[in-house]
Design a protein around this motif. Structure first.
Motif, mmCIF file in Angstrom:
data_model
loop_
_atom_site.group_PDB
_atom_site.id
_atom_site.type_symbol
_atom_site.label_atom_id
_atom_site.label_comp_id
_atom_site.label_asym_id
_atom_site.label_seq_id
_atom_site.Cartn_x
_atom_site.Cartn_y
_atom_site.Cartn_z
ATOM 1 N N GLY A 73 69.353 81.651 73.413
ATOM 2 C CA GLY A 73 68.576 82.877 73.534
ATOM 3 C C GLY A 73 67.127 82.663 73.183
ATOM 4 O O GLY A 73 66.232 83.211 73.813
ATOM 5 N N VAL A 74 66.864 81.857 72.173
ATOM 6 C CA VAL A 74 65.490 81.620 71.755
ATOM 7 C C VAL A 74 64.816 80.585 72.644
ATOM 8 O O VAL A 74 63.703 80.789 73.109
ATOM 9 C CB VAL A 74 65.438 81.166 70.275
ATOM 10 C CG1 VAL A 74 64.039 80.746 69.888
ATOM 11 C CG2 VAL A 74 65.912 82.294 69.383
ATOM 12 N N THR A 75 65.484 79.473 72.917
ATOM 13 C CA THR A 75 64.847 78.413 73.687
ATOM 14 C C THR A 75 64.927 78.651 75.187
ATOM 15 O O THR A 75 64.228 78.011 75.945
ATOM 16 C CB THR A 75 65.474 77.036 73.371
ATOM 17 O OG1 THR A 75 66.857 77.092 73.683
ATOM 18 C CG2 THR A 75 65.250 76.662 71.926
ATOM 19 N N GLY A 76 65.769 79.577 75.621
ATOM 20 C CA GLY A 76 65.935 79.830 77.049
ATOM 21 C C GLY A 76 64.825 80.653 77.666
ATOM 22 O O GLY A 76 64.764 80.816 78.871
ATOM 23 N N SER A 77 63.921 81.193 76.855
ATOM 24 C CA SER A 77 62.860 82.020 77.421
ATOM 25 C C SER A 77 61.741 81.132 77.935
ATOM 26 O O SER A 77 61.232 80.269 77.245
ATOM 27 C CB SER A 77 62.339 82.991 76.367
ATOM 28 O OG SER A 77 61.834 82.283 75.280
ATOM 29 N N LYS A 137 65.024 89.530 70.622
ATOM 30 C CA LYS A 137 65.819 90.666 70.140
ATOM 31 C C LYS A 137 67.309 90.396 70.323
ATOM 32 O O LYS A 137 68.111 90.679 69.429
ATOM 33 C CB LYS A 137 65.438 91.950 70.855
ATOM 34 C CG LYS A 137 66.205 93.161 70.346
ATOM 35 C CD LYS A 137 65.729 94.436 70.959
ATOM 36 C CE LYS A 137 66.449 95.667 70.497
ATOM 37 N NZ LYS A 137 67.617 95.546 69.681
ATOM 38 N N SER A 138 67.673 89.819 71.454
ATOM 39 C CA SER A 138 69.068 89.485 71.702
ATOM 40 C C SER A 138 69.586 88.476 70.679
ATOM 41 O O SER A 138 70.697 88.611 70.157
ATOM 42 C CB SER A 138 69.223 88.934 73.119
ATOM 43 O OG SER A 138 70.515 88.470 73.339
ATOM 44 N N ALA A 139 68.788 87.468 70.382
ATOM 45 C CA ALA A 139 69.194 86.445 69.412
ATOM 46 C C ALA A 139 69.340 87.053 68.020
ATOM 47 O O ALA A 139 70.300 86.758 67.301
ATOM 48 C CB ALA A 139 68.168 85.313 69.397
#
Length: 110
Positions: free
Chosen positions: A14-18, A46-48
């Motif tokens: 979630g964090v690195t996928g952006s 926010k999701s993470a």
């Protein structure tokens, strides 16, 4: 209560996928505007954070149920608590790395 998937890898994804590149169609990619990139990153972050919170809440509920005698499976309670702990520790470590990176960028000479 089952915690969705592998919390730690979904948190990290979630964090690195952006990315600032968002698909315009299935074959072509277009660079996103700063506002779109900001929104995309904010949504992923926010999701993470929500996933970290879900892990903490699930652990708390299982611990409380164990204390009340509603469940007797200590093994699953301990696994849930450990997952929540690792997820929280990972988020704290990532926050520290992001803060360090921000400080390095702010010290750069233009």
């Amino acid at each position: 209560m089952y915690i969705r998937g592998d919390i730690m890898s979904s948190f990290l994804n979630g964090v690195t996928g952006s990315r600032a590149v968002m698909p315009n169609s299935e074959t072509a990619k277009q660079t996103a505007s700063p506002n779109e990139a900001h929104q995309h990153f904010a949504n992923k972050l926010k999701s993470a954070i929500d996933q970290v919170n879900e892990a903490q809440v699930a652990s708390d509920k299982k611990t409380e149920a164990l204390a009340k005698g509603e469940i007797e499976d200590l093994h699953n309670v301990m696994i849930s608590a450990q997952k929540a702990s690792v997820t929280l520790e990972t988020s704290v470590q990532i926050q520290g790395k992001v803060t360090d990176a921000y400080n390095k960028i702010m010290r750069m000479q233009i």
